[in-house]
Enzyme design. Structure first.
Site, short mmCIF file in Angstrom:
data_model
loop_
_atom_site.label_atom_id
_atom_site.label_comp_id
_atom_site.label_asym_id
_atom_site.label_seq_id
_atom_site.Cartn_x
_atom_site.Cartn_y
_atom_site.Cartn_z
N GLU A 295 77.66 122.96 150.11
CA GLU A 295 78.82 122.69 149.51
C GLU A 295 79.43 121.41 149.90
O GLU A 295 80.18 120.60 149.30
CB GLU A 295 80.15 123.59 149.81
N ASP B 234 77.87 118.63 149.45
CA ASP B 234 77.51 117.98 147.87
C ASP B 234 78.25 118.87 146.96
O ASP B 234 77.35 119.39 145.91
CB ASP B 234 76.06 117.80 147.99
N GLY C 267 64.58 116.20 153.55
CA GLY C 267 63.89 116.18 154.63
C GLY C 267 64.98 115.83 155.63
O GLY C 267 66.19 115.80 155.42
N SER D 42 75.06 115.73 157.88
CA SER D 42 74.42 114.96 156.81
C SER D 42 73.26 114.43 157.47
O SER D 42 73.23 113.79 158.75
CB SER D 42 75.25 113.86 156.44
N HIS E 77 70.85 122.45 156.91
CA HIS E 77 69.67 122.96 156.26
C HIS E 77 69.28 124.23 156.75
O HIS E 77 68.81 125.21 156.00
CB HIS E 77 68.50 121.85 156.27
O1 PAF Z 1 71.24 117.54 148.22
C1 PAF Z 1 69.78 117.13 148.37
O2 PAF Z 1 69.14 116.99 149.31
C2 PAF Z 1 69.26 116.52 147.21
O3 PAF Z 1 70.04 115.77 146.00
C3 PAF Z 1 68.15 117.61 146.41
C4 PAF Z 1 68.96 118.84 145.96
C5 PAF Z 1 67.15 118.04 147.35
C6 PAF Z 1 67.65 116.80 145.23
O4 PAF Z 1 66.73 115.82 145.56
#
Ligand code: PAF
Length: 255
Positions: A145, A147, A28, A182, A34
């Site tokens: 990427e 993460d 979220g 982020s 996203h």
């Molecule tokens: O990157 C994230 O937001 C989280 O680590 C994920 C992949 C949704 C797992 O909880």
């Protein structure tokens, strides 16, 4: 847009879906990063599913879990606007009927970089991602990427367990000044944000990891690690904000 917060509701929604199913798992507090994953799924798949679940198992620090920003109403409005077909909104009891007794653990890469300073973090991530992928049964699942270590570990898990899903990595979305988007950026006030900008500067410009560490420390950031592996420089830092210490990560492919 369908909202599913029970296992039965989710299964009833998923069962008749044909064609390619794209999945974007999130915690979220959605932002343009996203949105770029959702856009890619909408482009490549017939159905796009988003999940929102702040996964307690991947927070080794209870304060960090408490501080993690939650913006459900805005998230749902954005998901609707983007054209997501369904949002999976599980409660912890739905995803952890076993009380987290069963876990997915990687024994090598997960112990380095972020794993070294966040014990258990990647076990929490891999376990929840395995559960979500098993429930959603997507054709493709999209991860950022930013993460990168997480992305590589999820790719490795999918291969190791012969999972029938394509893991798709998507480029990091940055603000105009270079700061990687982020959810945690919301916790930064103007001063902390300015300090945090040192992170991308050091990753881009330092000629060695040691030089990057010096630059980051000099700009007022507490360095967790800076390490180059496989032609990519990874870093994690901590910055002080009025609401507490915020940990930020970033990585860049070195040309
Ligand atoms: O990157 C994230 O937001 C989280 O680590 C994920 C992949 C949704 C797992 O909880």
């Amino acid at each position: 847009m369908k909202l599913c917060d029970t296992l039965a509701g989710w299964r009833a929604f998923r069962a008749p879906l044909g064609g390619r199913v794209g999945f974007v798992p999130t915690m979220g507090c959605l932002h343009a990063g996203h949105a770029s994953l959702v856009a890619r799924s909408l482009q490549e798949c017939d159905h796009t599913i988003l999940s929102i679940f702040v996964n307690p198992a991947q927070f080794n620090d209870p304060k960090d879990l408490e501080l993690y920003p939650r913006t459900l109403d805005a998230d749902l409005a954005l998901a609707r606007e983007l054209g997501v077909d369904a949002v999976l909104l599980p409660a912890p009891a739905m995803l952890y009927p076993d009380g987290y007794a069963y876990r997915v653990q990687e024994m090598e890469f997960s112990t380095s970089l972020c794993g070294a300073s966040r014990p258990g973090h990647f076990t929490g991530v891999l376990t929840v991602v395995m559960k979500l992928l098993n429930l959603v049964q997507p054709t493709r699942a999209y991860f950022g990427e930013k993460d990168h270590q997480q992305l590589e570990l999820i790719r490795g898990m999918a291969a190791a367990f012969f999972m029938n899903v394509e893991i798709v990595g998507c480029v990091t979305v940055r603000d105009a000044d270079g700061l990687a988007l982020s959810s945690r950026n919301r916790l930064l006030d103007a001063k902390a944000r300015q300090t945090a900008l040192g992170l991308v500067g050091a990753l881009r410009e330092a000629r060695s990891d040691e030089e990057a560490i010096q630059r980051l420390t000099h700009s007022g950031l507490v360095v967790d690690y800076v390490e180059t592996r496989g032609g990519r420089r990874y870093a994690a830092v901590r910055v002080e904000t009025p609401s507490g210490i915020v940990r930020l990560i970033d990585n860049l492919e070195l040309s």
